[in-house]
Design a protein around this motif. Structure first.
Motif, PDB file in Angstrom:
ATOM      1  N   LEU A  36       0.888  -1.274   0.216  1.00  0.00           N
ATOM      2  CA  LEU A  36      -0.037   0.132   0.003  1.00  0.00           C
ATOM      3  C   LEU A  36       0.881   1.232   0.035  1.00  0.00           C
ATOM      4  N   MET A  37       0.694   2.226  -1.126  1.00  0.00           N
ATOM      5  CA  MET A  37       1.618   3.424  -1.280  1.00  0.00           C
ATOM      6  C   MET A  37       0.801   4.202  -0.963  1.00  0.00           C
ATOM      7  N   TRP A  38      -0.478   4.235  -1.078  1.00  0.00           N
ATOM      8  CA  TRP A  38      -1.524   5.557  -0.905  1.00  0.00           C
ATOM      9  C   TRP A  38      -2.871   5.306  -0.778  1.00  0.00           C
ATOM     10  N   GLU A  39      -3.325   5.974   0.282  1.00  0.00           N
ATOM     11  CA  GLU A  39      -4.913   5.734   0.170  1.00  0.00           C
ATOM     12  C   GLU A  39      -5.568   7.038   0.584  1.00  0.00           C
ATOM     13  N   SER A  40      -6.705   7.351   0.031  1.00  0.00           N
ATOM     14  CA  SER A  40      -7.534   8.699   0.230  1.00  0.00           C
ATOM     15  C   SER A  40      -9.051   8.390   0.328  1.00  0.00           C
ATOM     16  N   VAL A  41      -9.605   9.188   1.222  1.00  0.00           N
ATOM     17  CA  VAL A  41     -10.787   9.160   1.169  1.00  0.00           C
ATOM     18  C   VAL A  41     -11.650  10.696   0.932  1.00  0.00           C
ATOM     19  N   THR A  42     -12.470  10.599  -0.285  1.00  0.00           N
ATOM     20  CA  THR A  42     -12.967  11.698  -0.693  1.00  0.00           C
ATOM     21  C   THR A  42     -14.609  11.813  -0.385  1.00  0.00           C
TER      22      THR A  42
END
Length: 196
Positions: free
Chosen positions: A43-49
């Motif tokens: 896992l390199m990146w996670e986001s919640v929009t």
């Protein structure tokens, strides 16, 4: 946004986007989209929009775990100002394939109720983040942002930061006295995950 490890052009990555939650609130329906980017299963990146779809409901749900993470700065100091050139919307739009007409033409933006064409919020946020000192982007970094108003093309953006917390900043469009974006960027422990 939570960047666990830096991403580089040319990296082979797998991206996953899915609906992670929805909530009825007084303004309408909030829908959370979660993005995860992995390289070689890591896992390199996670986001919640969170998107708001205006509506009225008889009942509401409990709020998001991410709600209220950021408040307006109570001790702002001027950090910098940068220009938003006339072709910013078109250039960034073609680069990212975000060809929303409100970024491409002031006439089309006016048809949607705006004063003129808007720069992309993520473009402005990244320019704001680049102004902040003391963040090591080779280590895990978290950026929280609340978009509160439009940032217009051909109007300078002013960056103000908190005296007490230099990673907490606001973006102002032209002479608008209210912040259009409130954000914070900081390093976090390696085992940090996003709520929500």
């Amino acid at each position: 946004i939570l960047q666990h490890l830096p991403l580089f052009p040319g990296d082979a990555c797998d991206a996953t986007l899915y609906f992670s939650a929805q909530r009825r609130c007084p303004q309408g329906l909030e829908v959370d989209l979660r993005t995860e980017i992995r390289s070689r299963e890591r896992l390199m990146w996670e986001s919640v929009t969170t998107f708001l779809f205006r509506n009225r409901f008889n009942e509401t749900d409990p709020g998001s775990a991410l709600a209220g993470v950021l408040e307006n700065i109570d001790d702002p100091r001027l950090l910098s100002t940068f220009a938003v050139p006339a072709k910013t919307g078109r250039s960034y739009g073609w680069l990212t394939r975000d060809l929303n007409p409100i970024h491409m033409s002031r006439w089309l933006a006016r048809a949607f109720g705006f004063e003129r064409d808007l720069c992309h919020g993520m473009w402005a946020l990244s320019r704001g983040v680049s102004q902040i000192d003391g963040v090591d982007f080779w280590e895990p970094v978290r950026c929280d942002a609340v978009f509160k108003g439009p940032l217009y093309i051909r109007r300078d953006i002013t960056v103000k930061t908190s005296v007490k917390d230099p990673g907490h900043f606001e973006l102002y469009s032209g002479a608008n006295p209210r912040p259009c974006v409130v954000a914070a960027v900081r390093n976090v422990p390696a085992d940090t995950r996003l709520e929500g």
